[in-house]
Design a protein around this motif. Structure first.
Motif, mmCIF file in Angstrom:
data_model
loop_
_atom_site.group_PDB
_atom_site.id
_atom_site.type_symbol
_atom_site.label_atom_id
_atom_site.label_comp_id
_atom_site.label_asym_id
_atom_site.label_seq_id
_atom_site.Cartn_x
_atom_site.Cartn_y
_atom_site.Cartn_z
ATOM 1 N N ASP A 17 23.555 -24.937 38.288
ATOM 2 C CA ASP A 17 22.956 -25.742 37.327
ATOM 3 C C ASP A 17 22.382 -24.902 36.535
ATOM 4 O O ASP A 17 22.604 -25.819 35.419
ATOM 5 C CB ASP A 17 21.867 -26.526 38.702
ATOM 6 N N ILE A 18 22.234 -23.794 36.372
ATOM 7 C CA ILE A 18 22.304 -23.539 35.416
ATOM 8 C C ILE A 18 22.943 -22.515 34.182
ATOM 9 O O ILE A 18 22.721 -23.101 32.909
ATOM 10 C CB ILE A 18 20.679 -22.330 35.362
ATOM 11 N N ILE A 19 23.837 -21.463 35.258
ATOM 12 C CA ILE A 19 24.717 -20.766 34.605
ATOM 13 C C ILE A 19 25.519 -21.617 33.849
ATOM 14 O O ILE A 19 26.642 -21.087 32.499
ATOM 15 C CB ILE A 19 25.189 -19.631 35.855
ATOM 16 N N VAL A 20 26.368 -22.884 34.439
ATOM 17 C CA VAL A 20 27.725 -23.053 34.306
ATOM 18 C C VAL A 20 27.125 -24.145 32.636
ATOM 19 O O VAL A 20 28.030 -23.947 31.668
ATOM 20 C CB VAL A 20 28.299 -24.172 34.703
ATOM 21 N N PRO A 21 25.921 -24.722 32.603
ATOM 22 C CA PRO A 21 25.426 -25.035 31.145
ATOM 23 C C PRO A 21 25.356 -24.500 29.721
ATOM 24 O O PRO A 21 25.789 -24.599 28.777
ATOM 25 C CB PRO A 21 24.311 -26.119 31.080
ATOM 26 N N TYR A 22 24.746 -23.019 30.480
ATOM 27 C CA TYR A 22 24.080 -21.984 29.716
ATOM 28 C C TYR A 22 25.329 -21.465 28.362
ATOM 29 O O TYR A 22 25.967 -21.061 27.258
ATOM 30 C CB TYR A 22 22.648 -21.628 30.093
ATOM 31 N N PHE A 23 26.435 -21.226 29.397
ATOM 32 C CA PHE A 23 27.788 -19.945 29.641
ATOM 33 C C PHE A 23 28.814 -20.826 28.852
ATOM 34 O O PHE A 23 29.943 -20.321 28.709
ATOM 35 C CB PHE A 23 27.644 -18.773 30.882
ATOM 36 N N ILE A 28 30.135 -28.388 23.932
ATOM 37 C CA ILE A 28 30.688 -28.977 23.749
ATOM 38 C C ILE A 28 29.921 -30.889 23.382
ATOM 39 O O ILE A 28 29.371 -30.488 24.471
ATOM 40 C CB ILE A 28 31.744 -29.141 25.070
ATOM 41 N N ALA A 29 30.655 -31.159 22.691
ATOM 42 C CA ALA A 29 30.177 -32.455 22.283
ATOM 43 C C ALA A 29 30.663 -33.666 23.135
ATOM 44 O O ALA A 29 31.034 -34.012 22.367
ATOM 45 C CB ALA A 29 29.333 -32.711 20.839
ATOM 46 N N LEU B 76 18.444 -34.777 30.616
ATOM 47 C CA LEU B 76 19.285 -35.458 31.567
ATOM 48 C C LEU B 76 19.361 -33.783 32.653
ATOM 49 O O LEU B 76 19.024 -34.070 34.131
ATOM 50 C CB LEU B 76 20.456 -35.652 31.634
ATOM 51 N N GLY B 77 19.663 -32.846 32.559
ATOM 52 C CA GLY B 77 19.842 -31.738 33.146
ATOM 53 C C GLY B 77 18.211 -31.507 33.666
ATOM 54 O O GLY B 77 18.343 -31.097 34.881
ATOM 55 N N LEU B 227 24.522 -34.194 22.575
ATOM 56 C CA LEU B 227 25.425 -34.327 23.596
ATOM 57 C C LEU B 227 25.604 -32.168 23.841
ATOM 58 O O LEU B 227 26.297 -32.862 25.368
ATOM 59 C CB LEU B 227 26.813 -34.918 23.269
ATOM 60 N N LYS B 228 25.944 -31.368 23.061
ATOM 61 C CA LYS B 228 25.312 -30.306 23.524
ATOM 62 C C LYS B 228 24.484 -30.116 23.998
ATOM 63 O O LYS B 228 23.297 -30.531 23.699
ATOM 64 C CB LYS B 228 25.527 -29.757 22.501
ATOM 65 N N PHE B 229 24.265 -28.819 25.005
ATOM 66 C CA PHE B 229 23.279 -28.891 25.019
ATOM 67 C C PHE B 229 22.395 -27.536 24.663
ATOM 68 O O PHE B 229 22.676 -26.196 24.872
ATOM 69 C CB PHE B 229 23.504 -27.658 27.140
ATOM 70 N N THR B 230 21.109 -27.585 24.050
ATOM 71 C CA THR B 230 20.831 -26.648 22.949
ATOM 72 C C THR B 230 19.688 -26.197 23.238
ATOM 73 O O THR B 230 19.099 -25.719 22.603
ATOM 74 C CB THR B 230 20.592 -26.504 22.099
ATOM 75 N N TRP B 231 19.089 -26.441 24.351
ATOM 76 C CA TRP B 231 17.064 -25.755 25.394
ATOM 77 C C TRP B 231 17.200 -24.434 25.259
ATOM 78 O O TRP B 231 17.972 -24.591 25.657
ATOM 79 C CB TRP B 231 17.354 -26.686 25.717
#
Lengths: 60, 488
Positions: A17-23, A28-29, B76-77, B227-231
């Motif tokens: 849940d954390i690693i995939v979005p952060y890394f 990606i927009a 959302l996350g 749409l980008k994850f900027t947090w």
């Protein structure tokens, strides 16, 4: 669910849940990136819960 | 939107909710258990919907829409992380709460703690923390309603009128027939929330963008940053951590693990709630992304939804408004009913153990009125962003997580560990939030959670656990197998 299974599953899902979005996909927009990822991951956990709880009430 | 339409919507919807509450009262039996948890006789659908309506509040279509509008997909996350944890917590702890509640006749979650740790003060402290943290959270529901009516009528119906109307309806539902009327009206409210939000989302997607696919393309073109994850990790974890354990630490939802009438109903509660939460989260965040494109540049993101309502046809605006009204009302009603049960069972009964059950019910009703008054005063001051207030409440309640989890899994856990960790951890967390202290950039919930965990483990290891801790845990585990919750 046994406590140890709960801990392992929780740790694994949290890591993904954390690693995939952060890394991997955070930059990606597109709705097909983080938005889709988190939705799919959550849905997978719900499906797991539906399957897991289908045994509830069936005495061993 | 014309104030007349808003009045008609609120009064019409209120009349239906009151009719349902009246029907629920006819099924009510005597006793405190009947008033506070519906006598453990609620079916799966009603249990699932009251769980959903209690959990998902004005925060979703006001606060979460605003958070997405301002900070994008991370919202959302954060919300999906909460849902993932909740689903896993429910399938792990739901059966345990349900079994122990049935065995010992527990009505409130702190009663379970007092029983397990053999110390009534554990329940008193847990109840006190719940009061302190949940009054601001309940007030956030009133504020959400106030913002909404004020925003969509351009100030013709003032903020405080919205607050008073919602407080009145929530209070009546809880006072009239306790959990049974709250749960029944919650079920109606949940269905209203889901139906109205789906209709509104589909309409806005086609009305503003032509189709969902064109919305996705336009979002990528006009608001790519959202749409980008900027947090930062500090923000994401700081917001997510307290919500992750919401299912255990917030008594208004953990108490609902007692209410299903059977194993099948408990399972249905978990599944219906999970699916509801999944859909509702997607809908709410899509509204936020839509608003960012249609009405960019709002100073207060909590007003994104009211402004979006101003851009849609009147009938649709009224439909969405009713959905938000339902969400806020159901959450508030559930919180004040649960807090009233905590006062009657965990505080008053501690000092006056011989209170008759009928007196407990009346005491609960008086507390409901007092709580509503406190929430109205709090809402009147309009403190901060709704999201932050809600998160603060969950952050404070997080201090109960170690004691609740360990009750079922750690034989060495002690009453002293629970008391010190909840008491000291609660004070430290509250002070950090109130004084705006964020050491190294990490939120008070993270520090509070870590300190609480260390205190709980440390104090438990140097004190003596209750004599029957081992027997308590072993018997629950055996019963899980006997009841068919797991094979071995």
């Amino acid at each position: 669910m046994k406590g140890i299974y709960f801990l392992v599953i929780l740790a694994l899902v949290t890591a993904v849940d954390i690693i995939v979005p952060y890394f991997f996909i955070g930059g990606i927009a597109s709705l097909a990136a983080c938005y889709l990822f988190w939705s799919a991951l959550t849905f997978a956990v719900i499906v797991f819960a539906i399957i897991y709880t289908s045994q509830w009430g069936r005495r061993s | 939107m014309k104030p007349l339409y808003v009045w008609i919507a609120m009064l019409g919807w209120t009349a239906i909710a009151l009719w349902i509450a009246a029907a629920a009262r006819k099924k009510m039996r005597p006793g405190a258990s009947e008033f506070f948890i519906g006598g453990r006789r609620l079916r799966g659908f009603v249990s699932g919907m009251t769980y959903a309506a209690t959990t998902y509040s004005a925060f979703m279509l006001v606060g979460l829409v605003g958070l997405t509008y301002r900070l994008g997909v991370g919202a959302l996350g954060f919300e999906m992380t909460y849902l993932i944890f909740t689903v896993l917590l429910l399938i792990t702890f739901g059966p345990r709460f349900w079994i122990v509640g049935n065995w010992y006749g527990h009505i409130t979650p702190p009663e379970l703690l007092a029983h397990r740790y053999k110390n009534q003060w554990v329940a008193v402290i847990a109840a006190a923390i719940s009061f302190f943290m949940l009054i601001p959270y309940a007030s956030a529901q009133l504020m959400g309603m106030g913002f909404l009516v004020d925003g969509i009528t351009g100030g013709s119906i003032p903020f405080m009128i919205g607050v008073f109307i919602m407080a009145g309806l929530s209070g009546f539902s809880a006072l009239y027939a306790g959990m049974r009327s709250v749960a029944w009206t919650d079920a109606f409210q949940a269905v209203t929330m889901m139906a109205t939000s789906i209709i509104a989302l589909l309409f806005t997607l086609y009305h503003f963008f032509g189709s969902p696919a064109m919305f996705a393309a336009e979002a990528a073109r006009k608001t790519p940053e959202l749409l980008k994850f900027t947090w930062t990790p500090e923000l994401f974890i700081g917001l997510s951590l307290p919500w992750a354990f919401f299912a255990l630490t917030n008594p208004q939802v953990s108490q609902r693990m007692y209410i299903p009438d059977s194993v099948v109903s408990l399972r249905r509660m978990v599944i219906y709630f999970s699916l509801f939460g999944f859909l509702y989260t997607i809908i709410s965040t899509l509204f936020g992304l839509e608003a960012a494109i249609v009405i960019p540049g709002l100073e207060n993101p909590d007003k994104a939804m009211p402004h979006l309502l101003g851009k849609v046809p009147v009938m649709l605006g009224v439909i969405i408004f009713v959905g938000i009204f339902a969400a806020a009302t159901s959450t508030l009603g559930s919180i004040i009913l649960t807090l009233s049960s905590l006062f009657a069972r965990d505080i008053a009964k501690h000092f006056y153990p011989e209170i008759p059950e009928n007196t407990e019910r009346w005491l609960g009703r008086i507390v409901i009125l007092l709580l509503l008054g406190a929430c109205i005063v709090f809402a009147w001051f309009q403190p901060g962003l709704i999201t932050v207030i809600s998160s603060m409440a969950s952050g404070g309640l997080l201090v109960m997580a170690p004691a609740i989890i360990a009750a079922f899994f750690w034989r060495r856990a002690t009453a002293a560990g629970a008391l010190v960790s909840m008491g000291l951890g609660g004070v430290i967390t509250a002070v950090m939030y109130l004084a705006n202290i964020y050491p190294l950039g990490w939120w008070p919930s993270v520090w509070g959670g870590a300190i609480t965990l260390l205190l709980f483990a440390g104090v438990s290891l140097v004190t003596t656990p209750p004599d029957d801790a081992d027997r308590f845990i072993s018997s629950v585990e055996r019963e899980l197998v006997a009841r068919g919750f797991r094979r071995h």
